[in-house]
Enzyme design. Structure first.
Site, mmCIF file in Angstrom:
data_model
loop_
_atom_site.group_PDB
_atom_site.id
_atom_site.type_symbol
_atom_site.label_atom_id
_atom_site.label_comp_id
_atom_site.label_asym_id
_atom_site.label_seq_id
_atom_site.Cartn_x
_atom_site.Cartn_y
_atom_site.Cartn_z
ATOM 1 N N TYR A 102 0.822 -1.209 0.000
ATOM 2 C CA TYR A 102 0.000 0.000 0.000
ATOM 3 C C TYR A 102 0.860 1.265 0.000
ATOM 4 O O TYR A 102 0.434 2.301 -0.524
ATOM 5 C CB TYR A 102 -0.893 0.053 1.250
ATOM 6 N N LYS A 108 2.869 -15.188 2.746
ATOM 7 C CA LYS A 108 3.054 -15.950 1.504
ATOM 8 C C LYS A 108 4.549 -16.254 1.412
ATOM 9 O O LYS A 108 5.255 -15.842 0.472
ATOM 10 C CB LYS A 108 2.533 -15.120 0.310
ATOM 11 N N ASP A 166 -6.508 -6.761 4.302
ATOM 12 C CA ASP A 166 -7.626 -6.095 3.612
ATOM 13 C C ASP A 166 -8.537 -7.147 2.979
ATOM 14 O O ASP A 166 -9.755 -7.129 3.144
ATOM 15 C CB ASP A 166 -7.072 -5.144 2.543
ATOM 16 N N ASP A 186 -12.565 -8.705 4.328
ATOM 17 C CA ASP A 186 -13.803 -8.709 3.520
ATOM 18 C C ASP A 186 -14.347 -10.130 3.455
ATOM 19 O O ASP A 186 -15.554 -10.360 3.566
ATOM 20 C CB ASP A 186 -13.542 -8.204 2.091
HETATM 21 C C1 IPM Z 1 -10.436 -0.890 4.050
HETATM 22 C C2 IPM Z 1 -10.641 -0.317 2.683
HETATM 23 C C3 IPM Z 1 -9.470 0.588 2.324
HETATM 24 C C4 IPM Z 1 -8.213 -0.259 2.357
HETATM 25 C C5 IPM Z 1 -9.612 1.325 0.971
HETATM 26 C C6 IPM Z 1 -10.879 2.141 0.921
HETATM 27 C C7 IPM Z 1 -8.411 2.157 0.663
HETATM 28 O O1 IPM Z 1 -10.811 -1.333 1.757
HETATM 29 O O2 IPM Z 1 -10.325 -0.104 5.023
HETATM 30 O O3 IPM Z 1 -10.392 -2.121 4.183
HETATM 31 O O4 IPM Z 1 -7.885 -0.929 1.379
HETATM 32 O O5 IPM Z 1 -7.522 -0.238 3.382
HETATM 33 MG MG MG Z 2 -10.959 -3.260 2.619
#
Ligand code: IPM
Ligand code: MG
Length: 374
Positions: free
Chosen positions: A141, A191, A248, A252
């Site tokens: 990132y 990984k 990240d 999700d």
């Molecule tokens: C999160 C989001 C962010 C990230 C985006 C919006 C930049 O997906 O907080 O998980 O990738 O960190």
């Molecule tokens: Mg995210």
């Protein structure tokens, strides 16, 4: 207590869910006799529109001068062109970095009444109670990014991933301390069969746990295997620690266990500092969902992720554990009593609006106090 809380509503459904989080904080302040001073500032697309900058200096200054930050979400189609020079997400990444918030704590629990909202079988979901600690200010990132022209052959794009020993150590310590308070199991995800950063990650994690947390059971998993195990044996995880991008993606995925990404809170924490004679941690508290522009302004957004984030704010930045637990219990009971937005309401039942769900939670908070006093 008196506390200053910065509000960064952002874009899409961000302002709607932050407004409900503020109502819950106000209810807490009133019941327990605290004084929370809230001040809003711009971030993300809203800040680009107003100032051209996704993270204006005043926003950073306000956050630095506050005890905690409550954030909504950033981004949306209006700012989403691939060639855009400024992007809403730069605001979010920028404030995390500016405040040194290297540990992102994302708890995932399954409410028994909501098992049907998840596509997974209820028997797999029984007992799921895990926390992902995601490294938040390093990795791909924040590495160098570039594009070079290859003439007639198009372009080459580069994103560099780096990690230092110290960056790994400090986040593993946060995760290790959390695992000690919980069920004593730490899963480190990397990984290491392919990436050099992951090999360093594994070595450092192994050493920090052996030296500083010998009581913990440690498991090292490759990220692809972890993605599968999260669905196959979710209840076996306690604390998961991993680097920025893997965290990240895995959070999700993990939100599917809970039934909706709209339910999940997060805390982004840095090192604690001595403030007014008390060890305090400045943190950003935000739901893990995005700005959901498709449902913005319609009263459909689930406020639970944000309200549960206010509980984390009370706990980690303000040291108000009783109040944090009260908010969590209120959320639990409100969900159990059917305060469900459209993302989690069973088919054929009437869904509640964003503010109705918050009303139910605030109502539970008041009730909880009465029964605690009785
Ligand atoms: C999160 C989001 C962010 C990230 C985006 C919006 C930049 O997906 O907080 O998980 O990738 O960190
Ligand atoms: Mg995210």
């Amino acid at each position: 207590m008196r506390a200053k809380i910065a509000l960064l509503p952002g874009d899409g459904i961000g302002p709607e869910v932050v407004a409900q989080g503020v109502r819950v904080l106000e209810a807490v302040a009133e019941r327990w006799g605290h004084s929370f001073e809230t001040t809003s500032a711009l971030i993300g697309g809203a800040a680009i529109d107003a100032t051209g900058n996704p993270l204006p200096d005043e926003t950073v200054a306000l956050c630095r001068a506050s005890d905690a930050v409550l954030l909504g979400a950033v981004g949306g189609p209006a700012w989403d062109t691939p060639r855009a020079k400024v992007r809403p997400e730069q605001g979010l990444l920028g404030i995390r970095k500016a405040l040194g918030l290297f540990a992102n704590v994302r708890p995932v629990t399954v409410h028994e009444k909501l098992a049907a909202a998840s596509p997974l079988k209820a028997e797999k979901l029984a007992g799921v109670d895990l926390v992902v600690v995601r490294e938040l200010t390093g990795g791909i990132y924040f590495g160098e990014k570039s594009r070079t022209s290859l003439g007639d052959d198009g372009e080459r794009a580069v994103d560099v991933c780096t990690y230092s020993t110290q960056e790994i150590e400090r986040v593993v310590r946060v995760a290790g301390a959390l695992a000690l308070e919980r069920r004593g199991k730490l899963t480190s995800v990397d990984k290491a069969n392919v990436l050099e950063t992951s090999r360093l990650w594994r070595e450092v994690t192994h050493r920090v746990v052996a030296e500083e947390f010998p009581q913990l059971e440690i498991e090292h998993l490759l990220v692809d295997a972890c993605a599968m195990h999260l669905l196959q044996r979710p209840a076996s995880f306690d604390v998961i620690v991993t680097e920025n991008m893997f965290g990240d993606i895995l959070t999700d995925e993990a939100s599917v266990l809970a039934g909706s990404i709209g339910l999940l809170p997060s805390a982004s924490l840095g090192a604690s500092v001595l403030r007014d004679g008390r060890q305090a941690t400045l943190g950003i508290y935000e739901p893990i969902h995005g700005s959901a522009p498709d449902i913005a302004g319609k009263g459909l957004a689930n406020p639970v992720g944000t309200i549960a984030s206010t509980a984390m704010l009370l706990r980690y930045s303000l040291g108000l554990e009783t109040e944090a637990l009260a908010v969590e219990h209120a959320v639990h009971h409100a969900l159990a009593n059917g305060a469900l937005t459209a993302d989690i309401a069973p088919k054929g039942t009437a869904a509640k609006s964003t503010s109705e769900v918050a009303d139910a939670i605030i109502g539970q908070l008041a009730k909880g106090l009465v029964s605690a006093r009785a």
